[in-house]
Design a protein around this motif. Structure first.
Motif, PDB file in Angstrom:
ATOM      1  N   VAL A  46       0.825  -1.206   0.000  1.00 32.37           N
ATOM      2  CA  VAL A  46       0.000   0.000   0.000  1.00 32.37           C
ATOM      3  C   VAL A  46       0.862   1.261   0.000  1.00 32.37           C
ATOM      4  O   VAL A  46       0.622   2.196  -0.766  1.00 32.37           O
ATOM      5  CB  VAL A  46      -0.948   0.003   1.223  1.00 32.37           C
ATOM      6  CG1 VAL A  46      -1.636   1.356   1.371  1.00 32.37           C
ATOM      7  CG2 VAL A  46      -1.993  -1.086   1.080  1.00 32.37           C
ATOM      8  N   VAL A  47       1.903   1.285   0.845  1.00 31.93           N
ATOM      9  CA  VAL A  47       2.737   2.483   0.961  1.00 31.93           C
ATOM     10  C   VAL A  47       3.588   2.694  -0.280  1.00 31.93           C
ATOM     11  O   VAL A  47       3.564   3.760  -0.909  1.00 31.93           O
ATOM     12  CB  VAL A  47       3.634   2.400   2.215  1.00 31.93           C
ATOM     13  CG1 VAL A  47       4.618   3.562   2.247  1.00 31.93           C
ATOM     14  CG2 VAL A  47       2.781   2.402   3.478  1.00 31.93           C
ATOM     15  N   ASN A  48       4.352   1.676  -0.646  1.00 28.42           N
ATOM     16  CA  ASN A  48       5.348   1.849  -1.701  1.00 28.42           C
ATOM     17  C   ASN A  48       4.780   1.783  -3.106  1.00 28.42           C
ATOM     18  O   ASN A  48       5.425   2.253  -4.053  1.00 28.42           O
ATOM     19  CB  ASN A  48       6.457   0.794  -1.549  1.00 28.42           C
ATOM     20  CG  ASN A  48       7.321   1.044  -0.337  1.00 28.42           C
ATOM     21  OD1 ASN A  48       7.186   2.064   0.326  1.00 28.42           O
ATOM     22  ND2 ASN A  48       8.201   0.125  -0.032  1.00 28.42           N
ATOM     23  N   VAL A  49       3.628   1.191  -3.266  1.00 28.72           N
ATOM     24  CA  VAL A  49       2.997   1.158  -4.596  1.00 28.72           C
ATOM     25  C   VAL A  49       1.880   2.191  -4.674  1.00 28.72           C
ATOM     26  O   VAL A  49       1.927   3.125  -5.467  1.00 28.72           O
ATOM     27  CB  VAL A  49       2.467  -0.248  -4.934  1.00 28.72           C
ATOM     28  CG1 VAL A  49       1.739  -0.233  -6.282  1.00 28.72           C
ATOM     29  CG2 VAL A  49       3.615  -1.255  -4.974  1.00 28.72           C
ATOM     30  N   PRO A 113      -9.808  -1.903   6.174  1.00 30.65           N
ATOM     31  CA  PRO A 113      -9.347  -1.137   7.347  1.00 30.65           C
ATOM     32  C   PRO A 113      -8.810  -2.018   8.472  1.00 30.65           C
ATOM     33  O   PRO A 113      -7.971  -1.569   9.259  1.00 30.65           O
ATOM     34  CB  PRO A 113     -10.601  -0.375   7.798  1.00 30.65           C
ATOM     35  CG  PRO A 113     -11.472  -0.325   6.580  1.00 30.65           C
ATOM     36  CD  PRO A 113     -11.203  -1.591   5.832  1.00 30.65           C
ATOM     37  N   ALA A 114      -9.269  -3.260   8.558  1.00 33.30           N
ATOM     38  CA  ALA A 114      -8.780  -4.155   9.609  1.00 33.30           C
ATOM     39  C   ALA A 114      -7.331  -4.569   9.348  1.00 33.30           C
ATOM     40  O   ALA A 114      -6.579  -4.855  10.280  1.00 33.30           O
ATOM     41  CB  ALA A 114      -9.667  -5.394   9.703  1.00 33.30           C
ATOM     42  N   VAL A 115      -6.943  -4.605   8.069  1.00 31.25           N
ATOM     43  CA  VAL A 115      -5.575  -4.989   7.698  1.00 31.25           C
ATOM     44  C   VAL A 115      -4.695  -3.760   7.532  1.00 31.25           C
ATOM     45  O   VAL A 115      -3.565  -3.710   8.014  1.00 31.25           O
ATOM     46  CB  VAL A 115      -5.583  -5.824   6.396  1.00 31.25           C
ATOM     47  CG1 VAL A 115      -4.155  -6.217   5.998  1.00 31.25           C
ATOM     48  CG2 VAL A 115      -6.445  -7.066   6.571  1.00 31.25           C
ATOM     49  N   HIS A 176       1.567   0.032  16.069  1.00 38.94           N
ATOM     50  CA  HIS A 176       0.115   0.079  15.882  1.00 38.94           C
ATOM     51  C   HIS A 176      -0.342   1.359  15.177  1.00 38.94           C
ATOM     52  O   HIS A 176      -1.506   1.473  14.788  1.00 38.94           O
ATOM     53  CB  HIS A 176      -0.598  -0.042  17.233  1.00 38.94           C
ATOM     54  CG  HIS A 176      -0.205   1.016  18.210  1.00 38.94           C
ATOM     55  ND1 HIS A 176       0.958   0.936  18.956  1.00 38.94           N
ATOM     56  CD2 HIS A 176      -0.801   2.194  18.566  1.00 38.94           C
ATOM     57  CE1 HIS A 176       1.041   2.008  19.737  1.00 38.94           C
ATOM     58  NE2 HIS A 176      -0.001   2.785  19.524  1.00 38.94           N
ATOM     59  N   TRP A 177       0.532   2.319  14.989  1.00 38.80           N
ATOM     60  CA  TRP A 177       0.161   3.549  14.269  1.00 38.80           C
ATOM     61  C   TRP A 177      -0.089   3.286  12.786  1.00 38.80           C
ATOM     62  O   TRP A 177      -0.741   4.083  12.117  1.00 38.80           O
ATOM     63  CB  TRP A 177       1.253   4.596  14.435  1.00 38.80           C
ATOM     64  CG  TRP A 177       1.218   5.300  15.763  1.00 38.80           C
ATOM     65  CD1 TRP A 177       0.503   4.942  16.867  1.00 38.80           C
ATOM     66  CD2 TRP A 177       1.926   6.486  16.117  1.00 38.80           C
ATOM     67  NE1 TRP A 177       0.717   5.830  17.900  1.00 38.80           N
ATOM     68  CE2 TRP A 177       1.593   6.808  17.457  1.00 38.80           C
ATOM     69  CE3 TRP A 177       2.809   7.315  15.448  1.00 38.80           C
ATOM     70  CZ2 TRP A 177       2.106   7.900  18.122  1.00 38.80           C
ATOM     71  CZ3 TRP A 177       3.335   8.418  16.107  1.00 38.80           C
ATOM     72  CH2 TRP A 177       2.982   8.701  17.439  1.00 38.80           C
ATOM     73  N   GLY A 178       0.478   2.235  12.259  1.00 43.48           N
ATOM     74  CA  GLY A 178       0.223   1.881  10.862  1.00 43.48           C
ATOM     75  C   GLY A 178       0.666   2.950   9.882  1.00 43.48           C
ATOM     76  O   GLY A 178       1.799   3.432   9.905  1.00 43.48           O
ATOM     77  N   LEU A 179      -0.262   3.366   9.023  1.00 41.02           N
ATOM     78  CA  LEU A 179       0.065   4.338   7.970  1.00 41.02           C
ATOM     79  C   LEU A 179       0.361   5.724   8.513  1.00 41.02           C
ATOM     80  O   LEU A 179       0.924   6.557   7.795  1.00 41.02           O
ATOM     81  CB  LEU A 179      -1.086   4.423   6.954  1.00 41.02           C
ATOM     82  CG  LEU A 179      -1.289   3.209   6.053  1.00 41.02           C
ATOM     83  CD1 LEU A 179      -2.345   3.505   5.000  1.00 41.02           C
ATOM     84  CD2 LEU A 179      -0.003   2.777   5.388  1.00 41.02           C
ATOM     85  N   LEU A 269      -2.568  -7.798  -9.071  1.00 40.57           N
ATOM     86  CA  LEU A 269      -1.827  -8.396  -7.960  1.00 40.57           C
ATOM     87  C   LEU A 269      -2.446  -7.925  -6.651  1.00 40.57           C
ATOM     88  O   LEU A 269      -2.904  -6.783  -6.556  1.00 40.57           O
ATOM     89  CB  LEU A 269      -0.343  -7.978  -7.985  1.00 40.57           C
ATOM     90  CG  LEU A 269       0.494  -8.336  -9.221  1.00 40.57           C
ATOM     91  CD1 LEU A 269       1.901  -7.771  -9.066  1.00 40.57           C
ATOM     92  CD2 LEU A 269       0.547  -9.839  -9.440  1.00 40.57           C
ATOM     93  N   ASN A 270      -2.468  -8.803  -5.643  1.00 42.86           N
ATOM     94  CA  ASN A 270      -2.960  -8.364  -4.344  1.00 42.86           C
ATOM     95  C   ASN A 270      -1.894  -7.510  -3.656  1.00 42.86           C
ATOM     96  O   ASN A 270      -0.763  -7.398  -4.139  1.00 42.86           O
ATOM     97  CB  ASN A 270      -3.388  -9.558  -3.475  1.00 42.86           C
ATOM     98  CG  ASN A 270      -2.228 -10.513  -3.193  1.00 42.86           C
ATOM     99  OD1 ASN A 270      -1.110 -10.087  -2.898  1.00 42.86           O
ATOM    100  ND2 ASN A 270      -2.510 -11.816  -3.274  1.00 42.86           N
ATOM    101  N   PHE A 271      -2.238  -6.921  -2.501  1.00 47.59           N
ATOM    102  CA  PHE A 271      -1.309  -5.994  -1.854  1.00 47.59           C
ATOM    103  C   PHE A 271      -0.026  -6.685  -1.406  1.00 47.59           C
ATOM    104  O   PHE A 271       1.054  -6.088  -1.432  1.00 47.59           O
ATOM    105  CB  PHE A 271      -1.988  -5.312  -0.657  1.00 47.59           C
ATOM    106  CG  PHE A 271      -3.015  -4.294  -1.052  1.00 47.59           C
ATOM    107  CD1 PHE A 271      -2.654  -3.191  -1.816  1.00 47.59           C
ATOM    108  CD2 PHE A 271      -4.339  -4.438  -0.673  1.00 47.59           C
ATOM    109  CE1 PHE A 271      -3.597  -2.239  -2.183  1.00 47.59           C
ATOM    110  CE2 PHE A 271      -5.292  -3.499  -1.044  1.00 47.59           C
ATOM    111  CZ  PHE A 271      -4.915  -2.399  -1.807  1.00 47.59           C
ATOM    112  N   GLY A 272      -0.116  -7.952  -1.001  1.00 47.19           N
ATOM    113  CA  GLY A 272       1.078  -8.682  -0.613  1.00 47.19           C
ATOM    114  C   GLY A 272       2.020  -8.891  -1.784  1.00 47.19           C
ATOM    115  O   GLY A 272       3.243  -8.704  -1.671  1.00 47.19           O
ATOM    116  N   GLU A 273       1.464  -9.295  -2.933  1.00 44.72           N
ATOM    117  CA  GLU A 273       2.285  -9.474  -4.137  1.00 44.72           C
ATOM    118  C   GLU A 273       2.860  -8.141  -4.608  1.00 44.72           C
ATOM    119  O   GLU A 273       3.998  -8.076  -5.090  1.00 44.72           O
ATOM    120  CB  GLU A 273       1.441 -10.112  -5.245  1.00 44.72           C
ATOM    121  CG  GLU A 273       1.040 -11.542  -4.945  1.00 44.72           C
ATOM    122  CD  GLU A 273       0.013 -12.077  -5.917  1.00 44.72           C
ATOM    123  OE1 GLU A 273      -0.014 -13.298  -6.156  1.00 44.72           O
ATOM    124  OE2 GLU A 273      -0.793 -11.270  -6.449  1.00 44.72           O
TER     125      GLU A 273
END
Length: 542
Positions: A46-49, A113-115, A176-179, A269-273
């Motif tokens: 999510v961040v880098n892509v 949002p949970a992930v 836990h701050w996440g993004l 591609l999913n976010f993990g890929e």
């Protein structure tokens, strides 16, 4: 003499840029490797892509055309008009930021949002950071044109280091701050960049060095936009050239970040890929950022200053044309050899590099295959960077406009190839599409360069030819390291890994010896322009 001074400045800028980039980015590289052990691959995706694509889109579309046009002006132009023109990047950036934030929040898939919590905050923060960075654009262009070597590299590298340190500290203490962590780090990066430029110019303007360089500004307020009595507010000629480049930049952005647009809007591609692909992409592009990009940026300025845009070489100074051809030949030879070395050794050491950098979860999946393909792509990146920097510096305005249609065709074909090949081969499909697209761009640039020098005795494209003994050394090294990788790496313990590295080091040494033996002119060029600060040695090089 003017051409040789431009060459000296370009080489100095490139070597300093590459050296300081390596110094600061090694820290960044290590800290990023640490972060991988605390952050999920979905968050990295999510961040880098997703978020970095938003940021890079706003920045690129707002400033790239202005940079292309204004880096070609020379120090004697009316800088008050140019500065006014450059400030247009800010409202343009605000427009693109608002548009992209709306698109990212309404037209693309929102992560669970949970992930991935706090996604909306991340989108707004990355868009705002792009606008903050654009505030430094007039200072960036002034520094480049007047060959102020240190400010660009120190500012960008320091900002990147601060960003990574903050990210690591926050990920360790408050994961836990996440993004929120990545958003805060990105904002700090942009503000650090802006502050560095401001502090530098506060000290530089009015100094003895500024007087020696005939710097056109006498106070910091001269950096601000202002009305100009009895003359146009902006340089109209540069504005027209900027518009020409601007139409091209829209297409170039698709070519540069096409795979990320396909990932973002088509969800192939999913976010993990996406996270794994981005890690491999960043690792594979290290050399491109360290070496190829500084060379491309610096020598674009050299070619733009030495050659007259759109003018036949027969109607230019013979010394300038000869020097430009010779430098182009040496640059092609240099980057081609670097790219060949990465391609040959990258195949056998990709899995080991990923295992050391990210652990088994990165080296046991699709990562090694992705990195091996990317090593081939680096070779194409190397050649394309140099050929395009010459081509865009020599093209007339009309030729640049016509090239927009070529870029349009390349953009459409690239998006189609990316979509089809990704469904077939996953992340590797993106790299294959990039390779095909880069090959087409190189073909066009080679055709232009060949036609440009056709009426002269100079043949700079011969820089892409390698001596037979050197090719044999590359072939032997490739075979030896492949056998070593199969027999010794990467699940047989530290001793066997060390043997694998030792075989690679011996083969790399053989390659270096072969290069020194077969390419003495290239060695002299590198020593004179990148390693030596002796101006006498630089000036007498030929």
């Amino acid at each position: 003499m003017r051409a040789r001074e431009a060459l000296t400045s370009a080489a100095t800028l490139a070597s300093y840029s590459a050296g300081l980039q390596v110094l600061f980015r090694v820290l960044t590289f290590i800290l990023n490797g640490y972060t991988l052990r605390y952050v999920s691959k979905e968050t990295i995706g999510v961040v880098n892509v997703r978020l970095m694509l938003l940021y890079s889109t706003v920045v690129f579309l707002a400033r790239e055309a202005f940079r292309k046009a204004c880096l070609n002006v020379g120090v004697e132009r009316k800088w008050s008009q140019i500065i006014n023109l450059l400030w247009l990047t800010v409202p343009l950036g605000v427009f693109w930021a608002l548009l992209m934030v709306w698109v990212w929040l309404n037209l693309v898939a929102i992560p669970d949002p949970a992930v991935i919590p706090h996604y909306e905050v991340g989108v707004v923060a990355f868009g705002f950071s792009a606008v903050v960075e654009l505030l430094a654009e007039p200072m960036w262009v002034l520094a480049q044109v007047h060959m102020l070597v240190s400010v660009k590299v120190i500012a960008e590298s320091l900002a990147m280091a601060v960003k990574c340190v903050l990210t690591v500290v926050c990920i360790t203490l408050v994961p836990h701050w996440g993004l929120y962590v990545f958003s805060l780090a990105q904002l700090l990066y942009s503000f650090t960049l802006l502050v560095c430029y401001l502090l530098y110019f506060m000290k530089f303007i009015g100094s003895r060095e500024a007087q020696r360089k005939s710097f056109p500004l006498t106070s910091l307020t001269d950096l601000l936009p202002k009305p100009l009595p009895r003359q146009h507010v902006i340089d109209l000629q540069l504005a027209k050239l900027t518009w020409t480049f601007y139409k091209q930049s829209l297409l170039k952005q698709i070519l540069t970040e096409g795979e990320r647009y396909v990932m973002t809007f088509l969800n192939v591609l999913n976010f993990g890929e996406q996270g794994i692909y981005d890690i491999v992409n960043n690792l594979g592009s290290l050399v491109a950022r360290f070496l190829f990009l500084p060379i491309e940026e610096s020598f674009y300025i050299f070619f733009a200053n030495v050659l007259e845009r759109g003018k036949d070489p027969r109607h230019q100074r013979e010394e300038d044309v000869r020097l430009a051809a010779l430098v182009l030949k040496m640059l092609l030879k240099m980057v081609f050899l670097i790219g060949m070395t990465i391609s040959v050794f990258g195949y056998s050491y990709s899995q080991l590099a990923l295992d050391i950098y990210g652990g088994s979860w990165l080296s046991s999946g699709p990562g090694p295959g992705l990195l091996r393909c990317y090593c081939v792509y680096v070779l194409l990146l190397a050649v394309n960077g140099v050929t395009e920097c010459f081509t865009f510096a020599a093209m007339s305005n009309q030729e640049v406009s016509r090239y927009n249609f070529v870029m349009l065709a390349l953009s459409l074909s690239f998006l189609g190839l990316s979509y089809c090949l990704t469904w077939w081969q996953g992340g590797i499909g993106f790299i294959l599409a990039n390779c095909m697209n880069m090959g087409l761009r190189i073909t066009h640039s080679l055709w232009y360069i060949s036609r440009y020098f056709r009426s002269t005795e100079h043949r700079p494209l011969s820089g892409l030819q390698l001596a037979t003994p050197l090719l044999l050394v590359y072939l032997t090294s490739g075979v030896v390291t492949v056998i070593s990788q199969a027999a010794l790496c990467c699940d047989q313990g530290l001793f066997f890994r060390s043997l694998h590295v030792l075989f690679g080091a011996i083969c790399l040494l053989a390659v270096v010896v072969a290069i020194v033996s077969t390419e003495p002119k290239l060695v002299q060029f590198i020593r004179a322009h990148f390693l030596s600060r002796d101006k006498t040695e630089i000036m007498k090089w030929e």
